[in-house]
Write an enzyme that holds these catalytic residues in place. Structure first.
Site, PDB file in Angstrom:
ATOM      1  N   ALA A   1       0.738  -1.279  -0.070  1.00  0.00           N
ATOM      2  CA  ALA A   1      -0.042   0.066   0.019  1.00  0.00           C
ATOM      3  C   ALA A   1       0.868   1.221  -0.011  1.00  0.00           C
ATOM      4  CB  ALA A   1      -0.904  -0.048   1.313  1.00  0.00           C
ATOM      5  N   GLY A   2       1.863   1.131  -0.924  1.00  0.00           N
ATOM      6  CA  GLY A   2       2.765   2.388  -1.046  1.00  0.00           C
ATOM      7  C   GLY A   2       2.155   3.413  -2.330  1.00  0.00           C
TER       8      GLY A   2
ATOM      9  N   GLY B   1       8.077  -1.738  -3.676  1.00  0.00           N
ATOM     10  CA  GLY B   1       9.490  -0.871  -3.522  1.00  0.00           C
ATOM     11  C   GLY B   1      10.175  -1.116  -4.891  1.00  0.00           C
TER      12      GLY B   1
ATOM     13  N   ASP C   1      17.611   7.821  -8.862  1.00  0.00           N
ATOM     14  CA  ASP C   1      17.167   6.802  -8.097  1.00  0.00           C
ATOM     15  C   ASP C   1      18.340   5.907  -7.941  1.00  0.00           C
ATOM     16  OD1 ASP C   1      14.536   7.639  -8.532  1.00  0.00           O
ATOM     17  OD2 ASP C   1      13.989   5.584  -9.450  1.00  0.00           O
TER      18      ASP C   1
ATOM     19  N   ALA D   1      11.188  11.843  -9.829  1.00  0.00           N
ATOM     20  CA  ALA D   1      11.722  12.243 -10.945  1.00  0.00           C
ATOM     21  C   ALA D   1      12.340  13.694 -10.774  1.00  0.00           C
ATOM     22  CB  ALA D   1      10.644  12.234 -11.853  1.00  0.00           C
TER      23      ALA D   1
ATOM     24  N   HIS E   1      -9.716  35.304  -4.955  1.00  0.00           N
ATOM     25  CA  HIS E   1     -10.884  34.639  -4.305  1.00  0.00           C
ATOM     26  C   HIS E   1     -11.731  34.472  -5.598  1.00  0.00           C
ATOM     27  CE1 HIS E   1     -14.235  33.751  -1.609  1.00  0.00           C
ATOM     28  NE2 HIS E   1     -15.004  34.627  -2.570  1.00  0.00           N
TER      29      HIS E   1
HETATM   30  P1  FAD Z   1      15.225   6.261 -14.742  1.00  0.00           P
HETATM   31  O1  FAD Z   1      14.157   7.025 -15.067  1.00  0.00           O
HETATM   32  O2  FAD Z   1      14.609   4.784 -14.070  1.00  0.00           O
HETATM   33  O3  FAD Z   1      16.027   6.052 -15.879  1.00  0.00           O
HETATM   34  C1  FAD Z   1      17.316   5.363 -15.980  1.00  0.00           C
HETATM   35  C2  FAD Z   1      17.622   5.190 -17.378  1.00  0.00           C
HETATM   36  O4  FAD Z   1      18.919   4.618 -17.529  1.00  0.00           O
HETATM   37  C3  FAD Z   1      16.574   4.351 -18.081  1.00  0.00           C
HETATM   38  O5  FAD Z   1      16.188   4.624 -19.448  1.00  0.00           O
HETATM   39  C4  FAD Z   1      17.468   2.863 -18.390  1.00  0.00           C
HETATM   40  O6  FAD Z   1      17.099   2.058 -19.535  1.00  0.00           O
HETATM   41  C5  FAD Z   1      18.677   3.297 -18.457  1.00  0.00           C
HETATM   42  N1  FAD Z   1      20.013   2.460 -18.198  1.00  0.00           N
HETATM   43  C6  FAD Z   1      19.981   1.477 -17.177  1.00  0.00           C
HETATM   44  N2  FAD Z   1      21.000   1.253 -16.890  1.00  0.00           N
HETATM   45  C7  FAD Z   1      21.814   1.269 -18.077  1.00  0.00           C
HETATM   46  C8  FAD Z   1      23.271   0.992 -18.490  1.00  0.00           C
HETATM   47  N3  FAD Z   1      23.950   0.344 -17.977  1.00  0.00           N
HETATM   48  N4  FAD Z   1      23.623   1.766 -19.663  1.00  0.00           N
HETATM   49  C9  FAD Z   1      22.744   2.337 -20.447  1.00  0.00           C
HETATM   50  N5  FAD Z   1      21.324   2.894 -19.906  1.00  0.00           N
HETATM   51  C10 FAD Z   1      21.166   2.228 -18.780  1.00  0.00           C
HETATM   52  N6  FAD Z   1       8.337  10.100  -9.525  1.00  0.00           N
HETATM   53  C11 FAD Z   1       7.782  11.162  -9.512  1.00  0.00           C
HETATM   54  O7  FAD Z   1       8.220  12.254  -9.128  1.00  0.00           O
HETATM   55  N7  FAD Z   1       6.327  11.459  -9.665  1.00  0.00           N
HETATM   56  C12 FAD Z   1       5.457  10.444 -10.093  1.00  0.00           C
HETATM   57  O8  FAD Z   1       4.527  10.686 -10.326  1.00  0.00           O
HETATM   58  C13 FAD Z   1       6.002   9.158 -10.396  1.00  0.00           C
HETATM   59  N8  FAD Z   1       5.320   8.285 -10.908  1.00  0.00           N
HETATM   60  C14 FAD Z   1       5.827   6.923 -10.848  1.00  0.00           C
HETATM   61  C15 FAD Z   1       4.980   5.928 -11.411  1.00  0.00           C
HETATM   62  C16 FAD Z   1       5.733   4.514 -11.505  1.00  0.00           C
HETATM   63  C17 FAD Z   1       4.504   3.384 -11.947  1.00  0.00           C
HETATM   64  C18 FAD Z   1       6.929   4.490 -11.450  1.00  0.00           C
HETATM   65  C19 FAD Z   1       7.591   3.060 -11.467  1.00  0.00           C
HETATM   66  C20 FAD Z   1       7.797   5.334 -10.871  1.00  0.00           C
HETATM   67  C21 FAD Z   1       7.266   6.513 -10.609  1.00  0.00           C
HETATM   68  N9  FAD Z   1       7.957   7.844 -10.134  1.00  0.00           N
HETATM   69  C22 FAD Z   1       7.427   8.897  -9.989  1.00  0.00           C
HETATM   70  C23 FAD Z   1       9.513   7.502 -10.007  1.00  0.00           C
HETATM   71  C24 FAD Z   1      10.238   8.029 -11.020  1.00  0.00           C
HETATM   72  O9  FAD Z   1       9.994   7.213 -12.500  1.00  0.00           O
HETATM   73  C25 FAD Z   1      11.720   7.835 -10.949  1.00  0.00           C
HETATM   74  O10 FAD Z   1      12.195   8.545  -9.652  1.00  0.00           O
HETATM   75  C26 FAD Z   1      12.524   8.506 -11.935  1.00  0.00           C
HETATM   76  O11 FAD Z   1      12.298   7.982 -13.138  1.00  0.00           O
HETATM   77  C27 FAD Z   1      14.314   8.252 -11.555  1.00  0.00           C
HETATM   78  O12 FAD Z   1      14.854   8.769 -12.609  1.00  0.00           O
HETATM   79  P2  FAD Z   1      16.111   8.428 -13.021  1.00  0.00           P
HETATM   80  O13 FAD Z   1      16.715   9.210 -14.272  1.00  0.00           O
HETATM   81  O14 FAD Z   1      17.200   8.110 -11.733  1.00  0.00           O
HETATM   82  O15 FAD Z   1      16.200   6.968 -13.476  1.00  0.00           O
HETATM   83  P1  NAD Z   2       6.869   2.335  -1.636  1.00  0.00           P
HETATM   84  O1  NAD Z   2       8.006   1.834  -0.827  1.00  0.00           O
HETATM   85  O2  NAD Z   2       6.122   3.670  -1.868  1.00  0.00           O
HETATM   86  O3  NAD Z   2       5.672   1.363  -0.991  1.00  0.00           O
HETATM   87  C1  NAD Z   2       5.855  -0.125  -0.939  1.00  0.00           C
HETATM   88  C2  NAD Z   2       5.007  -0.915  -0.057  1.00  0.00           C
HETATM   89  O4  NAD Z   2       4.850  -1.978   0.108  1.00  0.00           O
HETATM   90  C3  NAD Z   2       5.451  -0.354   1.694  1.00  0.00           C
HETATM   91  O5  NAD Z   2       4.221   0.167   2.293  1.00  0.00           O
HETATM   92  C4  NAD Z   2       5.835  -1.578   2.007  1.00  0.00           C
HETATM   93  O6  NAD Z   2       5.478  -1.663   3.495  1.00  0.00           O
HETATM   94  C5  NAD Z   2       5.295  -2.691   1.353  1.00  0.00           C
HETATM   95  N1  NAD Z   2       5.690  -3.789   1.234  1.00  0.00           N
HETATM   96  C6  NAD Z   2       6.912  -4.281   1.211  1.00  0.00           C
HETATM   97  N2  NAD Z   2       7.081  -5.459   1.191  1.00  0.00           N
HETATM   98  C7  NAD Z   2       5.763  -6.066   1.338  1.00  0.00           C
HETATM   99  C8  NAD Z   2       5.431  -7.362   1.459  1.00  0.00           C
HETATM  100  N3  NAD Z   2       6.181  -8.503   1.263  1.00  0.00           N
HETATM  101  N4  NAD Z   2       3.922  -7.696   1.517  1.00  0.00           N
HETATM  102  C9  NAD Z   2       3.177  -6.631   1.634  1.00  0.00           C
HETATM  103  N5  NAD Z   2       3.436  -5.404   1.649  1.00  0.00           N
HETATM  104  C10 NAD Z   2       4.803  -5.172   1.467  1.00  0.00           C
HETATM  105  O7  NAD Z   2       7.134   1.539  -3.021  1.00  0.00           O
HETATM  106  P2  NAD Z   2       6.318   1.680  -4.411  1.00  0.00           P
HETATM  107  O8  NAD Z   2       4.853   1.964  -4.433  1.00  0.00           O
HETATM  108  O9  NAD Z   2       6.807   0.177  -5.209  1.00  0.00           O
HETATM  109  O10 NAD Z   2       7.057   2.981  -5.274  1.00  0.00           O
HETATM  110  C11 NAD Z   2       8.623   2.696  -5.423  1.00  0.00           C
HETATM  111  C12 NAD Z   2       9.050   4.116  -5.673  1.00  0.00           C
HETATM  112  O11 NAD Z   2       8.522   4.720  -6.779  1.00  0.00           O
HETATM  113  C13 NAD Z   2       8.802   4.803  -4.473  1.00  0.00           C
HETATM  114  O12 NAD Z   2       9.880   5.076  -3.734  1.00  0.00           O
HETATM  115  C14 NAD Z   2       7.995   6.054  -4.868  1.00  0.00           C
HETATM  116  O13 NAD Z   2       8.919   7.320  -4.689  1.00  0.00           O
HETATM  117  C15 NAD Z   2       8.257   6.029  -6.594  1.00  0.00           C
HETATM  118  N6  NAD Z   2       6.927   6.450  -7.187  1.00  0.00           N
HETATM  119  C16 NAD Z   2       6.526   7.696  -6.935  1.00  0.00           C
HETATM  120  C17 NAD Z   2       5.225   8.182  -7.312  1.00  0.00           C
HETATM  121  C18 NAD Z   2       4.943   9.656  -7.013  1.00  0.00           C
HETATM  122  O14 NAD Z   2       5.648  10.524  -6.890  1.00  0.00           O
HETATM  123  N7  NAD Z   2       3.831   9.677  -7.228  1.00  0.00           N
HETATM  124  C19 NAD Z   2       4.402   7.268  -7.944  1.00  0.00           C
HETATM  125  C20 NAD Z   2       4.785   5.982  -7.948  1.00  0.00           C
HETATM  126  C21 NAD Z   2       6.219   5.434  -7.692  1.00  0.00           C
END
Ligand code: FAD
Ligand code: NAD
Length: 483
Positions: free
Chosen positions: A189-190, A282, A323, A331, A455
């Site tokens: 429930a994250g 996570g 990340d 992001a 407002h």
């Molecule tokens: P990434 O976006 O993961 O990019 C890494 C890139 O490196 C990828 O293109 C990958 O292919 C490339 N790569 C990996 N290894 C290699 C290699 N060896 N050589 C060349 N290329 C490589 N964050 C928010 O702030 N707001 C949100 O609403 C939000 N929603 C999300 C929803 C979901 C479903 C998920 C999964 C994540 C979400 N996040 C959100 C988190 C956000 O996507 C990440 O924090 C962000 O993308 C991290 O950016 P980054 O550049 O570090 O890595």
């Molecule tokens: P999260 O860390 O937000 O939540 C994971 C949840 O899974 C936690 O509550 C944890 O206690 C629970 N959990 C872990 N192991 C478990 C198990 N074995 N059984 C049941 N519950 C368990 O991770 P996420 O939702 O996977 O998101 C990953 C990352 O992506 C987050 O760190 C977040 O910052 C990023 N993200 C951000 C956004 C946004 O900014 N709106 C949206 C999506 C993802």
């Protein structure tokens, strides 16, 4: 012979592509290495965020919100819509179009700024060299004065629920269900569990969320988290805390796959059957194959690349952002680290204020926060003051029939400086930015209270919460002694 650049960025997500553009803007000869390719085998830019994260998930959240609003809310406005139907294929097509537009936009920005894209998986070698292995398995080596690692993160998987085709999926699979599942299990429930659980629940799935911890949204101010749980439960999310998945089994029911999830809670072992299961427990840093043995970069105890406050690794001239390193996986955090590193490479003194990064969960109501929670301040024994204002008392929220939630501002008990803000409400994602700006300028709650807010706007709830810190909000009965 190897090509020489001023900067090589590895990874083209929001950390890497923003760093590359900023480096190029600053006059540095820059290349960006990206391993993902599109159907035409061209590099796919934008990373997790644009391709399988922030953007596609928000596209689905917005579509499903409009659908749920049309079905459940419009009648309240006197708008009567009969026979509302839903086209999943069209929703997925729209999402795909948005992703294509944005990722194509990054390619155009790279071209416009003179960033060279190198397709392939990058591996850091000693001496600031990067070996790039392309999709055909051919390797070449490029080198630079500075290297920025930005390879992001990948979902964590857990042994009881190995991913299985489109039945047990991670967040990427959950963005692509071709039909609305009848019963959807979500593990965790994250942020992802609540956002993607909301999408499919609004479209008609029965959603059960299984969370191992006993606290709901432990990182969120608990007054806000309690309100969030109440609203999300009312919308149909069945959130089960203190529940740990121990096993899964896939069975066939007349050709359709079913997942039997076994989990334990305070009452013992239980079983539930679902059409689909999303594992959202996570994410972990993606450093597989990235570092050669002698490259000089070290990992921390949690597997993140070890960096200091300026994203410098242990190898001089090598940086890591996003990340892949400590801090929230967001992001905007990744992008601002990219900008900081680019600017420090040319000698600017840019820093990132890690205490002032907003977080948002895009459910409805949205949940957004920055700074300290009341729970943290209670635990540390700090002197603080709180002002809360409910959207139910805000004219614009009432006009929109969207009155769930509140704004909560926390200020230092002595200096009145704002140290935290926690919002649950329809526009929380945008409202929180007002307080991020205020905190960056060191504003007091009184400063916000003295400003003129338009407002009628939902922003007036921020103004009123600031006034409530010292007990003189206008549109609620104040219980605090007025000063
Ligand atoms: P990434 O976006 O993961 O990019 C890494 C890139 O490196 C990828 O293109 C990958 O292919 C490339 N790569 C990996 N290894 C290699 C290699 N060896 N050589 C060349 N290329 C490589 N964050 C928010 O702030 N707001 C949100 O609403 C939000 N929603 C999300 C929803 C979901 C479903 C998920 C999964 C994540 C979400 N996040 C959100 C988190 C956000 O996507 C990440 O924090 C962000 O993308 C991290 O950016 P980054 O550049 O570090 O890595
Ligand atoms: P999260 O860390 O937000 O939540 C994971 C949840 O899974 C936690 O509550 C944890 O206690 C629970 N959990 C872990 N192991 C478990 C198990 N074995 N059984 C049941 N519950 C368990 O991770 P996420 O939702 O996977 O998101 C990953 C990352 O992506 C987050 O760190 C977040 O910052 C990023 N993200 C951000 C956004 C946004 O900014 N709106 C949206 C999506 C993802």
């Amino acid at each position: 012979m190897s090509d020489k650049y001023d900067v090589i960025v590895v990874g083209a997500g929001p950390g890497g592509y923003v760093a590359a553009i900023r480096c190029a803007q600053l006059g540095l000869k820059t290349a960006c290495v990206e391993k993902w390719v599109d159907k035409k085998k061209k590099p796919l830019l934008g990373g997790t965020c644009l391709n399988i994260g922030c953007i596609p998930s928000k596209a689905l959240l917005d579509t499903s919100h409009k659908y749920a609003d049309t079905k459940n809310e419009l009648a309240e406005h006197g708008i009567l819509v009969e026979d509302v139907t839903f086209d999943t294929a069209k929703m997925l097509e729209r999402k795909k179009g948005i992703v294509a537009k944005l990722t194509g936009g990054i390619s155009a920005l790279f071209k416009a700024n003179g960033v060279t894209t190198l397709q392939g998986a990058g591996q850091l070698q000693a001496g600031k060299k990067v070996e790039v292995t392309d999709i055909n398995g051919e390797s070449s080596t490029v080198e630079a004065d500075h290297i920025i690692l930005a390879t992001g993160s990948v979902p964590i998987d857990i042994p009881p629920t190995p991913l299985q085709d489109d039945v047990i999926v991670d967040s990427t699979g959950a963005l692509n269900f071709e039909h609305v599942p009848k019963r959807l299990g979500v593990i965790g429930a994250g942020v992802i569990g609540l956002e993607l659980g909301s999408v499919w629940s609004r479209l008609g799935a029965q959603v059960v969320i299984i969370e191992a911890l006993d606290t709901f949204l432990g990182m969120v101010d608990q007054q806000i988290a309690k309100d969030a749980k109440r609203h999300l439960t009312k919308q149909g999310l069945d959130i089960r805390l203190s529940a740990r998945v121990v096993d899964s089994k896939i069975t066939k029911n007349g050709g359709e796959s079913q997942v039997i999830l076994k989990y334990t809670d305070a009452d013992g072992e239980k079983e539930e059957s679902f059409d689909k299961v999303i594992v959202a427990v996570g994410r972990k840093p993606m450093s597989d194959g990235l570092l050669s043995k002698d490259c000089g970069v070290n990992l921390d105890e949690r597997g993140f690349i070890f960096v200091n406050d300026y994203c410098e690794t242990d190898a001089p001239g090598v940086y890591a952002v996003g990340d892949l390193v400590r801090g929230p996986m967001l992001a905007h955090k990744a992008s601002e680290e990219g900008v900081m590193v680019a600017e420090r490479i040319v000698g600017k003194k840019t820093q990132l204020n890690y205490d002032n990064i907003p977080s948002i969960i895009y459910t409805h109501p949205e949940i957004a926060w920055v700074g300290k929670t009341e729970d943290q301040l209670k635990a540390s024994g700090d002197n603080y003051k709180v002002g809360v204002f409910p959207f139910a008392a805000n004219g614009r929220a009432l006009a929109a029939n969207d009155t769930a939630g509140m704004v909560k501002i926390i200020a230092d008990g002595e200096t009145d400086r704002i140290i935290g803000c926690h919002i649950i409400g329809a526009s929380a994602a945008d409202l929180i930015q007002q307080i991020v700006i205020a905190m960056e300028f060191g504003s007091s709650a009184e400063d916000i209270g003295l400003m003129v807010f338009g407002h009628p706007t939902v922003s007036e709830a921020v103004h009123e919460a600031a006034l409530a810190v010292d007990g003189h909000a206008i549109h609620i009965a104040n219980r605090k002694k007025r000063k």
